[in-house]
Each structure stands twice: as structure tokens, then as C-alpha cells.
Design a protein around this motif. Structure first.
Motif, mmCIF file in Angstrom:
data_model
loop_
_atom_site.group_PDB
_atom_site.id
_atom_site.type_symbol
_atom_site.label_atom_id
_atom_site.label_comp_id
_atom_site.label_asym_id
_atom_site.label_seq_id
_atom_site.Cartn_x
_atom_site.Cartn_y
_atom_site.Cartn_z
ATOM 1 N N GLU A 630 7.360 7.635 -1.587
ATOM 2 C CA GLU A 630 7.223 8.081 -2.811
ATOM 3 C C GLU A 630 7.352 6.477 -4.138
ATOM 4 O O GLU A 630 6.983 5.711 -4.663
ATOM 5 C CB GLU A 630 7.480 8.932 -4.423
ATOM 6 C CG GLU A 630 6.894 10.128 -3.444
ATOM 7 C CD GLU A 630 7.581 11.915 -3.635
ATOM 8 O OE1 GLU A 630 6.959 12.580 -3.582
ATOM 9 O OE2 GLU A 630 8.422 11.459 -4.518
ATOM 10 N N THR A 631 8.778 6.063 -3.683
ATOM 11 C CA THR A 631 9.266 4.893 -4.861
ATOM 12 C C THR A 631 8.210 3.440 -3.930
ATOM 13 O O THR A 631 8.212 2.598 -4.889
ATOM 14 C CB THR A 631 11.082 4.544 -4.039
ATOM 15 O OG1 THR A 631 11.327 4.388 -2.950
ATOM 16 C CG2 THR A 631 11.370 5.719 -5.438
ATOM 17 N N LYS A 632 8.018 3.274 -2.616
ATOM 18 C CA LYS A 632 7.184 2.438 -2.219
ATOM 19 C C LYS A 632 5.702 2.250 -3.001
ATOM 20 O O LYS A 632 5.694 0.983 -2.746
ATOM 21 C CB LYS A 632 8.186 2.235 -0.614
ATOM 22 C CG LYS A 632 8.943 2.187 -0.236
ATOM 23 C CD LYS A 632 8.754 1.498 1.179
ATOM 24 C CE LYS A 632 10.846 1.627 2.576
ATOM 25 N NZ LYS A 632 10.209 0.835 3.058
ATOM 26 N N GLU A 633 5.180 2.746 -2.889
ATOM 27 C CA GLU A 633 4.053 3.082 -3.842
ATOM 28 C C GLU A 633 4.193 2.983 -5.079
ATOM 29 O O GLU A 633 3.719 1.903 -5.034
ATOM 30 C CB GLU A 633 3.950 4.695 -2.894
ATOM 31 C CG GLU A 633 2.679 4.973 -2.088
ATOM 32 C CD GLU A 633 2.207 6.311 -1.478
ATOM 33 O OE1 GLU A 633 2.186 7.039 -3.311
ATOM 34 O OE2 GLU A 633 2.001 6.849 -0.731
ATOM 35 N N ILE A 634 5.054 3.284 -5.697
ATOM 36 C CA ILE A 634 5.585 2.463 -6.980
ATOM 37 C C ILE A 634 5.824 1.153 -7.461
ATOM 38 O O ILE A 634 4.891 0.447 -7.522
ATOM 39 C CB ILE A 634 6.610 3.562 -7.724
ATOM 40 C CG1 ILE A 634 6.248 5.123 -7.905
ATOM 41 C CG2 ILE A 634 6.812 3.068 -8.978
ATOM 42 C CD1 ILE A 634 7.060 5.570 -8.216
ATOM 43 N N ILE A 635 6.637 0.824 -6.448
ATOM 44 C CA ILE A 635 6.790 -0.681 -6.163
ATOM 45 C C ILE A 635 5.661 -2.140 -6.428
ATOM 46 O O ILE A 635 4.915 -2.440 -6.705
ATOM 47 C CB ILE A 635 8.163 -1.075 -5.288
ATOM 48 C CG1 ILE A 635 9.509 0.131 -5.299
ATOM 49 C CG2 ILE A 635 8.183 -2.513 -4.959
ATOM 50 C CD1 ILE A 635 10.536 -0.131 -4.275
ATOM 51 N N SER A 636 4.945 -1.050 -4.614
ATOM 52 C CA SER A 636 3.393 -1.768 -4.148
ATOM 53 C C SER A 636 2.607 -2.072 -5.812
ATOM 54 O O SER A 636 1.478 -2.379 -5.843
ATOM 55 C CB SER A 636 2.606 -0.614 -3.352
ATOM 56 O OG SER A 636 2.152 0.487 -4.000
ATOM 57 N N LEU A 637 2.443 -1.051 -6.995
ATOM 58 C CA LEU A 637 1.831 -0.499 -8.115
ATOM 59 C C LEU A 637 1.500 -1.681 -9.148
ATOM 60 O O LEU A 637 1.043 -2.418 -9.772
ATOM 61 C CB LEU A 637 1.520 0.558 -8.796
ATOM 62 C CG LEU A 637 0.890 2.035 -8.227
ATOM 63 C CD1 LEU A 637 1.379 3.302 -8.991
ATOM 64 C CD2 LEU A 637 -0.252 1.412 -8.095
ATOM 65 N N PHE A 638 3.234 -2.325 -9.034
ATOM 66 C CA PHE A 638 3.656 -3.383 -10.046
ATOM 67 C C PHE A 638 3.695 -4.363 -9.213
ATOM 68 O O PHE A 638 4.214 -4.206 -8.244
ATOM 69 C CB PHE A 638 5.015 -2.663 -11.099
ATOM 70 C CG PHE A 638 4.676 -1.550 -11.357
ATOM 71 C CD1 PHE A 638 4.817 -1.894 -12.853
ATOM 72 C CD2 PHE A 638 5.134 -0.254 -11.164
ATOM 73 C CE1 PHE A 638 4.822 -0.866 -13.316
ATOM 74 C CE2 PHE A 638 5.002 0.849 -11.939
ATOM 75 C CZ PHE A 638 4.680 0.430 -13.361
ATOM 76 N N ASN A 639 2.758 -5.559 -9.482
ATOM 77 C CA ASN A 639 3.115 -7.117 -9.315
ATOM 78 C C ASN A 639 4.917 -7.466 -10.305
ATOM 79 O O ASN A 639 5.056 -8.180 -11.050
ATOM 80 C CB ASN A 639 2.251 -7.990 -10.860
ATOM 81 C CG ASN A 639 2.092 -9.232 -9.952
ATOM 82 O OD1 ASN A 639 2.670 -9.545 -8.683
ATOM 83 N ND2 ASN A 639 2.018 -10.212 -10.509
ATOM 84 N N SER A 640 5.854 -7.185 -9.419
ATOM 85 C CA SER A 640 6.949 -7.540 -10.282
ATOM 86 C C SER A 640 7.938 -8.152 -8.830
ATOM 87 O O SER A 640 7.326 -8.274 -7.880
ATOM 88 C CB SER A 640 8.166 -6.603 -9.843
ATOM 89 O OG SER A 640 9.634 -5.956 -10.376
ATOM 90 N N ASN A 641 8.492 -9.493 -10.083
ATOM 91 C CA ASN A 641 10.071 -10.384 -8.967
ATOM 92 C C ASN A 641 10.965 -9.790 -8.717
ATOM 93 O O ASN A 641 11.596 -10.388 -7.855
ATOM 94 C CB ASN A 641 10.002 -11.064 -9.740
ATOM 95 C CG ASN A 641 8.510 -12.258 -10.188
ATOM 96 O OD1 ASN A 641 7.629 -12.237 -9.720
ATOM 97 N ND2 ASN A 641 8.445 -12.966 -11.367
ATOM 98 N N CYS A 642 10.702 -8.148 -8.981
ATOM 99 C CA CYS A 642 12.178 -8.332 -8.356
ATOM 100 C C CYS A 642 11.707 -7.329 -7.144
ATOM 101 O O CYS A 642 10.563 -6.744 -6.592
ATOM 102 C CB CYS A 642 12.531 -6.789 -9.615
ATOM 103 S SG CYS A 642 13.224 -7.421 -10.851
ATOM 104 N N GLN A 643 13.852 -7.602 -6.166
ATOM 105 C CA GLN A 643 13.161 -7.308 -4.850
ATOM 106 C C GLN A 643 14.388 -5.501 -5.005
ATOM 107 O O GLN A 643 15.019 -5.768 -5.556
ATOM 108 C CB GLN A 643 13.821 -7.522 -3.611
ATOM 109 C CG GLN A 643 14.088 -7.669 -2.184
ATOM 110 C CD GLN A 643 13.834 -8.142 -1.472
ATOM 111 O OE1 GLN A 643 13.954 -9.849 -1.347
ATOM 112 N NE2 GLN A 643 14.811 -7.669 -0.418
#
Length: 668
Positions: A630-643
Motif C-alpha cells: 500500500e505504501t509503495k502504491e502511495i509513493i508512486s502517486l506522488f512526484n516526490s524527490n524524496c527516496q
């Protein structure tokens, strides 16, 4: 990927350093260190040490040395993660007294300042393992012919298993879970909590030191706040941060989260992530918390002496774990089918290639994969199988999880969870869900459910309800009576039919050692009272929070209610582009550079986790594969520069929570 590469390099350097000591040595390694190395080597611990010249490799366990002697060996290397000085005084002493080693190297994850010394031991004797070295020499001298011997004791930060790119666990702290009542931390009975946390932050500081990182520390939950404060105030951590002021810093946002704030997600049987289903159905490898034992016999014809050695999931190819965590079941099956077909279609397998027919992705099932695996019994060249051994292990793990006899039980539990969620969300305080659960407890055997499955479901319900839903006194009394009756029946049956494959719940009941009917009734009522008291404590865990008191979400009137875990909510809020303030995310003192700016400003400059380009979220108490998906799905939704790296004490399944939260706190 820079952060992950740095983490991999950290682990490689630690283990490369350690393996440099093992040539011509007998090696003893404890369970937690074994699990760390297991994931680092992809399950090839034996060859890792053997290739470095080790003579033999042994499990470091108190009960394994009564008759163990290593002939013709002068060197020993002992690898331990324990901070218990008594462990060294018992176990290491036994190893050395049974053998005639002339050189002893102890590699420990316990800094000399953290060993549990008696108060009578002076500070000088604690520094640099002085007392322990003296003790080890005396044990070696107990072999009278040994006049000259050498002892080396080294600290190395052994505590991380990198499971997947962006996911790690910490085996030495697999049992670390905050108490439901954090006031107990001030109780002397909970001194071991303090010591474990001191050990944990010491090792985390070693990681940050190696990576040359300056951390901003955040926390959600009282216990996480306690851990964050310990790391912030650790003297060697303060020295490290001071030394980084003038240097070119790399920043990391380190967020600690209490597992007990969301025991609903960790007791869910939702298995969209195939790794979740594997962890719920296959047994763990002995003394492992994060990997499973896979039966490899389907690859071979007839009785084979070596098929009793199980396969596992640990692999140097991190993409395999990523597939198991993130991909839907249909995609995973299609990928595994392609892997098997590719192996069978190799030049060496011309006969088998002719018989292969392409299969539509929608028709690929566990049984069709099983048929493909069976074709390898006709392969004469074992090199082909050994070359793709890890892929076979993962494929067989998937097959065995999907055709497991536990599948129907899991499907029933998943459907019950969905019904409970809708029932609670729609009817709120008038819900009859506890009455329904009481009936399920009474008819559990007909439904194919065990009592521990239902206990996990109860934790799930109370954690979901939190302080939003108030269950009626009458329903709770009915539930308590049903639990009492179930425990009475379970104890009675256990007395009549004991076997070696007992669950943790059954083992717990046996510890009461009651035989008389009245005693069994009294014990059953006592356990049921404890369970109800604990469930009420579970429901209160999110009460101090502002934004994350609810785990239920409904985006529109047309949508059905969804369960949204704290980790999902937190990550979604952190990654919002406008970076608004998060009242539940408590920050420790800001980094020294920012603190410098604060000298010239009125009031404190608020930091945000995304101010750094690496965020580590560590769940104290463990994390589920479903949460990671679920968290990996959320991360993929945002164009964030953070790893973003997700971490936790261990990988969890629902029964782990029953054990750690409900059962282990029972007073016998």
C-alpha cells in the motif's frame, strides 16, 4: 537509489569485515545474526563462511554444546547480537571449555557500554570489553595445556536485513513492541525495555555514522517518542552531529511509528500481496521471523536424502521479493510462468521445449505452475536446476501458499473482515458485530476456524473501532462468555490430545497446567477477562492523536467504506506538495544547521520530513507485506524527490499480533 546502494554497501562492508576473521576457524553464530546474514547472502550462509576458509559453522545456542567438540581446530569466531553478559558467561564459556582453541575472536553487536554488567564492575573494566576479555582468557586457560592464548573482542553493527529495495527489518529486535500502557516504562519490571531501546539506538547511530547522515527525528506514539528522545540524547550521536556541522551533510528524516496505534492493519488477512499469503500459510524457517520454509521435494523423483532441507525466499535478486510484495496475484503467476517456460525452453531442454504450449495469462493458476514444475523431474542435468535454484524456491513457495489447506480459512476471514468493516461503519454504536462474533466463536469448528484466528479478528475489530465506536455492555458480556467457553473447550481437548505441532495459543494454554474441571473453568474466565481488558486498551491507543484517530475512510456517498491504515494516512500527508503541518508527527530538536538559524529568529523554524531527500519510516513492532504494498502504491502517486524506505522490527502476520499483544502478557 543512492540511499539503497549506501545501505547495501553498509551491509557488504560489515559482513566483508567479519568474514575476514573466519579462515581456519570454527564459527558460532546466533539466531539474529544468522537471519541478518541469511538475507544478505540470499540464504547461502554456509558457502559464505566456507568460501572464506571456515572449518565448521555452528548455531550459537545454549543447548547445542553439551557434546560439541571441534577436533584439530585452534581458532574460534563467535558472532553474537546479545547484550546479556550472562549469555556470554554461560554459552561462550561452555564452547571454550569443551574445546582447545588457542585464538578466540568474539564479534558482537553489543557495544561494551551496553553489556549488562553487575553494579560491582568498575567503569574501567566495562570499557573496551576489559572484563569480558579477562573472563574469556580464564575459560581458555581452563584447558590446562593452553598456556598462551589470544582474545579479540570487536563491536560490529549487525542488525539489518535488507528484504527489498526500500524495505528492511531488524532481526535482533524482532520482539520489540511497545506496551499498551506506556506508563509501565517507569516500572522497574520493564527495565529490559530500556536496555533494548538503548541497544537499538546505539546500532541505529552506527548506521547513521557509517552513512555520514544528519538526522531529523520524528515520532508518532508515546513509545516512539521515547525511542526518538533516546537517539537524540545519545552522547555519541550528539558528538556525531556536532562533527557534521562544518562538513557537507547528507540529511535523512527518521520517523518512528508505534505499531500499537494500528493493530487493525496488522491483523488483517487481506492478501493482495502474495508475500502476505505466504507468511500466513507456510511455516517460518527455524529461528527466523521473516522467511519461510519451502518444501523442495516436488522438483525430485523418488526419495532423496537432501529434500528435507527447505527452500526459502531470501534472494540476492531483490526484484523477486518486489514482485511478491507489489504485484497482483495474476501478474505474479504470469511472471512465474514465464520464468519456468524460459528455463524449460533453454537450449539444453530441446525435448521439453517441443511439448510447451503458450498459455493465456488469465488461465495461469497455481496448479498450472505445479504442472510446469513437474516437468523438471525429466531434466537430467541438475546444473539447470541448481542454476535457477532461487527462482524454483520462490515459485514453489507461491504454489504451496495458494494450494494450502489454509486457503479456505483465509478467504473466510477476509470476507468476515469486509462484513465487519461495513457493519461498523454503517451502524456505528448500534452495531451488532460483537453478537455476530460470539456466534462465530460458538460455531468456529464447523466454519474451520481456530480460536487464535478469532482472537486476531477481535483485535482487528477493537483496533478498527478505536474510540469512535462504543460497543454495548450486553454484547461485551456475551462475547466474554463465548471466549470463556471456547478457552474451556480448548484446554479440555488439549489435555486429551497433545501433539508436537501446537500453535502458540495452545502452548500458552498448556502453561497453566490445570486438570480439574473447576480449575479449568476458573483459568478460562481469567484468560477471557485478560483478553477483554487488553481489547479495551487496544481501542484506546489512538485517543491522544489529532488527525489519525480513525482508520475508516469514505471518499463519497457512492463509495463503500475502506480501511486506511495509519501508515497510509501518514505517508499521504507527508507527500502532499503544500507540506502542511502534521500535528501528530512530533519532531525532536532540529538539526544543528537549522538550530543555528534559530538563533537569529523568533521562535522555532518548523521542519518537514521532505526537507531531506531520504525518509526512513520505522514501525516499532513490525510491518506487514500488505502495508508495504500500500505504501509503495502511495509513493508512486506522488512526484516526490524524496527516496522513502519502509522498515520495521519484523514482517508480521495476524497471529504474531495475537502472540505478542494478547498471549505474552497473560500472568500464569
Amino acid at each position: 537509489m543512492e540511499a539503497i546502494n549506501d545501505m547495501e554497501q553498509f551491509l557488504a562492508d560489515v559482513w566483508y569485515d567479519i568474514v575476514g576473521f573466519v579462515s581456519e576457524s570454527a564459527v558460532y553464530i546466533d539466531h539474529a545474526a544468522t537471519e541478518c546474514l541469511h538475507w544478505h547472502t540470499g540464504g547461502k550462509i554456509h558457502s559464505f563462511f566456507k568460501d572464506a576458509g571456515a572449518i565448521s559453522i555452528h548455531e550459537l545456542d545454549m543447548y547445542n554444546f553439551r557434546y560439541v567438540k571441534i577436533p584439530n581446530c585452534k581458532k574460534v569466531v563467535i558472532i553474537s547480537t546479545s547484550t546479556d553478559l550472562a549469555f556470554y558467561q554461560r554459552t561462550v564459556k561452555m564452547i571454550l571449555e569443551k574445546n582447545a582453541f588457542e585464538h578466540c575472536t568474539i564479534i558482537t553487536a553489543a557495544h561494551s557500554s551496553l553489556l549488562n554488567y553487575e553494579d560491582s564492575v568498575s567503569l574501567e573494566d566495562r570499557t573496551d570489553y576489559t572484563k569480558l576479555k579477562r573472563d574469556v582468557k580464564s575459560w581458555m586457560h581452563s584447558n590446562q595445556h593452553l598456556q598462551d592464548c589470544s582474545v579479540t573482542i570487536l563491536f560490529r553493527p549487525i542488525f539489518i536485513s535488507l528484504i527489498d529495495n526500500g524495505l528492511f527489518v531488524t532481526p535482533p529486535f524482532s520482539d520489540l513492541l511497545s506496551p499498551l500502557n506506556n506508563a509501565l516504562l517507569k516500572n522497574s519490571q520493564y527495565d529490559h525495555f530500556v536496555h533494548i531501546v538503548d541497544h537499538f539506538v546505539s546500532l541505529f547511530n552506527s548506521l547513521l555514522t557509517y552513512l555520514n547522515l544528519q538526522e531529523d527525528i520524528y515520532s508518532i506514539g508515546k513509545f516512539s517518542e521515547y525511542v526518538a528522545e533516546k537517539l537524540e540524547m545519545l552522547p555519541i550521536a550528539i558528538d556525531r552531529r556536532n562533527s557534521l556541522i562544518a562538513a557537507k551533510r547528507k540529511g535523512v528524516s527518521l520517523i518512528f511509528v508505534d505499531r500499537v496505534l494500528d493493530l487493525c492493519t496488522s491483523t488483517s488477512n487481506n492478501t493482495e500481496s502474495l508475500l502476505s499469503r505466504i507468511l500466513c500459510t507456510l511455516p517460518h524457517l527455524p529461528h527466523h521471523y521473516n522467511d519461510v520454509a519451502i518444501n523442495m521435494s516436488p522438483l525430485f523423483c523418488g526419495p532423496q536424502e537432501f529434500i528435507d532441507v527447505p527452500g526459502c525466499l531470501a534472494s540476492n535478486d531483490k526484484t523477486l521479493m518486489n514482485i511478491l510484495i507489489t504485484k497482483k496475484q495474476k501478474e505474479v503467476l504470469a511472471t512465474m510462468n514465464k520464468i519456468l517456460v524460459d528455463i524449460l525452453s533453454s537450449k539444453e531442454n530441446l525435448k521439453l521445449r517441443e511439448n510447451l504450449k503458450p498459455k493465456l495469462a488469465m488461465r495461469i493458476s497455481a496448479h498450472s505452475l505445479e504442472k510446469l514444475v513437474n516437468k523438471f523431474k525429466d531434466v537430467d542435468d541438475l546444473h539447470i536446476i541448481s542454476e535457477s535454484s532461487k527462482k524454483f524456491q520462490v515459485v514453489l513457495g507461491i504454489i504451496q501458499a495458494l494450494i494450502s489447506e489454509k486457503t479456505s480459512r483465509l478467504d473466510l476471514l477476509i470476507s468476515l473482515e469486509k462484513l465487519i468493516l461495513q457493519n461498523i461503519a454503517v451502524s456505528r454504536d448500534s452495531t451488532s458485530v460483537l453478537g455476530q462474533l460470539s456466534n462465530i466463536i460458538k460455531t468456529r469448528e464447523k466454519r474451520g476456524l481456530d480460536t487464535d484466528n478469532i482472537l486476531a479478528l477481535l483485535v482487528h475489530i477493537y483496533a478498527l473501532a478505536g474510540t469512535e465506536i462504543q460497543f454495548s455492555f450486553q454484547q461485551e458480556q456475551q462475547l466474554k462468555e463465548a471466549i470463556t467457553d471456547a478457552i474451556f473447550e480448548d484446554i479440555t481437548k488439549l489435555k486429551e490430545n497433545m501433539n508436537s505441532k501446537m500453535s502458540v495459543y495452545q502452548q500458552t494454554l498448556l502453561l497453566f497446567d490445570v486438570t480439574e474441571i473447576e480449575s479449568i473453568k476458573e483459568t478460562s474466565a481469567k484468560i477471557a477477562n485478560h483478553i477483554m481488558k487488553t481489547l479495551h486498551e487496544i481501542a484506546q491507543q489512538r485517543a491522544p492523536l489529532h488527525n489519525y484517530t480513525s482508520l475508516m475512510s469514505k471518499s463519497s456517498s457512492q463509495e463503500i467504506v475502506r480501511r486506511v491504515g495509519i501508515l497510509q494516512q501518514l505517508l499521504t500527508d507527508i507527500l502532499q506538495p503544500d507540506r502542511y503541518e502534521l500535528p501528530d508527527l512530533h519532531q525532536r530538536s532540529p538539526s544543528f544547521i537549522s538550530a543555528g538559524f534559530n538563533l537569529f529568529s523568533k521562535g522555532r523554524i518548523k521542519h518537514h520530513p521532505c526537507d531531506n531527500n531520504w525518509i526512513i519510516i520505522y514501525v516499532i513492532g513490525g510491518i506487514t507485506p500488505e502495508e508495504i504494498r500500500e505504501t509503495k502504491e502511495i509513493i508512486s502517486l506522488f512526484n516526490s524527490n524524496c527516496q522513502i524506505t519502509i522498515a520495521g522490527s519484523r514482517l508480521l502476520n495476524p497471529l504474531d499480533i495475537v502472540d505478542k499483544v494478547l498471549l505474552s502478557s497473560i500472568n500464569y
